[in-house]
Design a protein around this motif. Structure first.
Motif, mmCIF file in Angstrom:
data_model
loop_
_atom_site.group_PDB
_atom_site.id
_atom_site.type_symbol
_atom_site.label_atom_id
_atom_site.label_comp_id
_atom_site.label_asym_id
_atom_site.label_seq_id
_atom_site.Cartn_x
_atom_site.Cartn_y
_atom_site.Cartn_z
ATOM 1 N N THR A 29 0.834 -1.209 0.000
ATOM 2 C CA THR A 29 0.000 0.000 0.000
ATOM 3 C C THR A 29 0.862 1.250 0.000
ATOM 4 N N GLY A 32 5.675 1.889 5.539
ATOM 5 C CA GLY A 32 5.341 1.958 6.955
ATOM 6 C C GLY A 32 6.556 2.361 7.774
ATOM 7 N N SER A 148 1.810 4.907 8.360
ATOM 8 C CA SER A 148 2.500 5.327 7.148
ATOM 9 C C SER A 148 3.706 6.188 7.553
ATOM 10 N N SER A 156 1.065 10.319 2.271
ATOM 11 C CA SER A 156 1.738 9.053 2.558
ATOM 12 C C SER A 156 2.819 8.779 1.517
ATOM 13 N N THR A 158 4.986 6.546 -1.069
ATOM 14 C CA THR A 158 4.895 5.327 -1.881
ATOM 15 C C THR A 158 6.253 4.972 -2.482
ATOM 16 N N GLU A 185 -3.695 3.499 1.172
ATOM 17 C CA GLU A 185 -3.651 2.688 2.380
ATOM 18 C C GLU A 185 -4.686 1.567 2.373
ATOM 19 N N SER A 186 -4.514 0.672 3.336
ATOM 20 C CA SER A 186 -5.403 -0.480 3.464
ATOM 21 C C SER A 186 -6.817 -0.053 3.833
ATOM 22 N N GLY A 202 -10.249 1.516 1.211
ATOM 23 C CA GLY A 202 -8.839 1.379 0.816
ATOM 24 C C GLY A 202 -8.651 0.316 -0.232
ATOM 25 N N TYR A 242 -3.636 13.142 4.665
ATOM 26 C CA TYR A 242 -3.140 12.790 3.337
ATOM 27 C C TYR A 242 -2.957 14.030 2.457
#
Ligand code: TXA
Ligand code: MG
Length: 338
Positions: A29, A32, A148, A156, A158, A185-186, A202, A242
């Motif tokens: 996703t 982390g 995140s 977040s 990536t 995200e999840s 998500g 976000y």
């Protein structure tokens, strides 16, 4: 493409985790910021580095269903079915946690300290679908608490580079796994009450969950419009989240009224002005989600006055993207969690 971390690098990162340090790692996703979920001091460092309020609980990442079961007071039938179908994958299940103040039950395992769950009686668990994440959890031998890997309310990450830019050397190690495939995200689903509640749309769609579980409530159904902020049914659901630093505008039909220099993220509609730098976004929802944060990070670095987003359609498969865009566009509500 970065070289994937070697077994030695994974072992070194796992040793850092066991020594109460922080390791940023890729998931499918977003990246982390991980710490040993059983170590309250290490988890306290996550909140400090992220500048995250203590009222916002963390997701605990596991490498197996067995590990998940060892951390909860109950593992309902619905959890078993969903985990068997969607794990490893972008689905976080909220379940009743073992509590230090209750007598140990038959299934009692290691305790998740209260700092992980922000004092809630529930814990969020997920098994990430990324070989580096799973290798790290297995090598460390403990579950990883990991939000995140960005500062609170910001976009977040990536890519490993996004983590370094946001957190710099406040993180002890960044494992580089290249860009995250899912890109948002999840899905967060509560199984802690009488009915399943979708707390955050998500990577796994509502439709997929409904096909397994039947009807699922939304936050609004469960709590009405005034979600109790103190009680925090899903504390990550702050209106502003976000967000890029650059103001983000949601635009319909390409109708740009804004002055100044901007970037336009086009989906279906070209902008009504030709002097705007336009970036074509992917047409399909999953591809759009996969690219969204990366494009927003780039636009944020471009020193423009605004980022305009051609809003994608209001269709079920767009629910998670719509949610993130709405939050990214909401401004000046930073004090809601105080
Ligand atoms: O995809 C993801 O979920 C990523 C990667 C790193 O796994 N993690 C992530 O973590 O997005 P974070 O901290 O940015 O968001 C976690 C959200 C919280 O904001 C909250 O909404 C929900 O998960 N959550 C965690 N524990 C909860 C709990 N006990 N009850 C309700 N919601 C919880
Ligand atoms: Mg986050």
């Amino acid at each position: 493409m970065p070289a994937t971390p070697t077994p030695e690098e994974i072992a070194r990162a796992a040793a850092l985790i066991r020594a109460s340090r922080l390791v940023a790692f890729p998931t499918e996703t977003v990246y982390g910021l991980g710490a040993n979920a059983l170590d309250a001091e290490a988890v306290a460092r996550i909140y400090k580095v992220k500048r995250r309020p203590a009222t916002s609980p963390l997701i605990v990442h596991v490498a197996s269903i067995e590990m998940a079961k060892s951390l909860v007071a109950e593992w309902p039938e619905a959890a078993e079915r969903l985990a068997r179908i969607f794990w490893p994958g972008p689905l976080t299940l909220i379940l009743p946690t073992l509590r230090a103040d209750l007598p140990p039950g038959p299934a009692s395992g290691p305790m998740i300290p209260a700092i992980v769950t922000a004092g809630l009686a529930t814990v969020g668990l997920r098994m990430p679908a990324h070989p580096i994440a799973l290798a790290l959890i297995r090598a460390a031998g403990v579950p990883l608490a990991a939000p995140s890997a960005n500062r609170f309310t910001e976009l977040s990450p990536t890519m490993a580079e996004h983590v370094r830019r946001s957190l710099g050397n406040e993180v002890d190690c960044v494992l580089d796994g290249g860009p995250c495939q899912v890109g948002i995200e999840s899905t967060v689903l509560s199984l802690a009450g009488p009915q399943p509640i979708l707390l955050r749309p998500g990577g796994i769609s509502r439709r997929e969950l409904v096909s397994i579980l039947g009807p699922i409530a939304s936050l609004q159904d469960a709590f009405g419009h005034e979600v109790p902020l103190g009680a925090h049914p899903s504390p990550g659901m702050h209106a502003r989240h976000y967000s890029p630093r650059t103001p983000l505008l949601l635009v319909s039909n390409g109708e740009l009224a804004e002055k100044g220099k901007g970037i336009y993220l086009q989906h279906a509609f070209p902008p009504n002005r030709s002097d705007i730098k336009t970036i074509q976004m992917p047409i399909a929802a999953a591809d759009y989600a996969s690219a969204l944060y990366e494009r927003l990070h780039e636009a944020d670095e471009a020193n423009v006055d605004w980022i305009a987003v051609d809003v994608p359609p209001t269709k079920p498969e767009w629910e998670a993207v719509q949610d993130r865009l709405r939050r990214a566009a909401t401004r000046a509500k930073r004090t809601r969690t105080k």
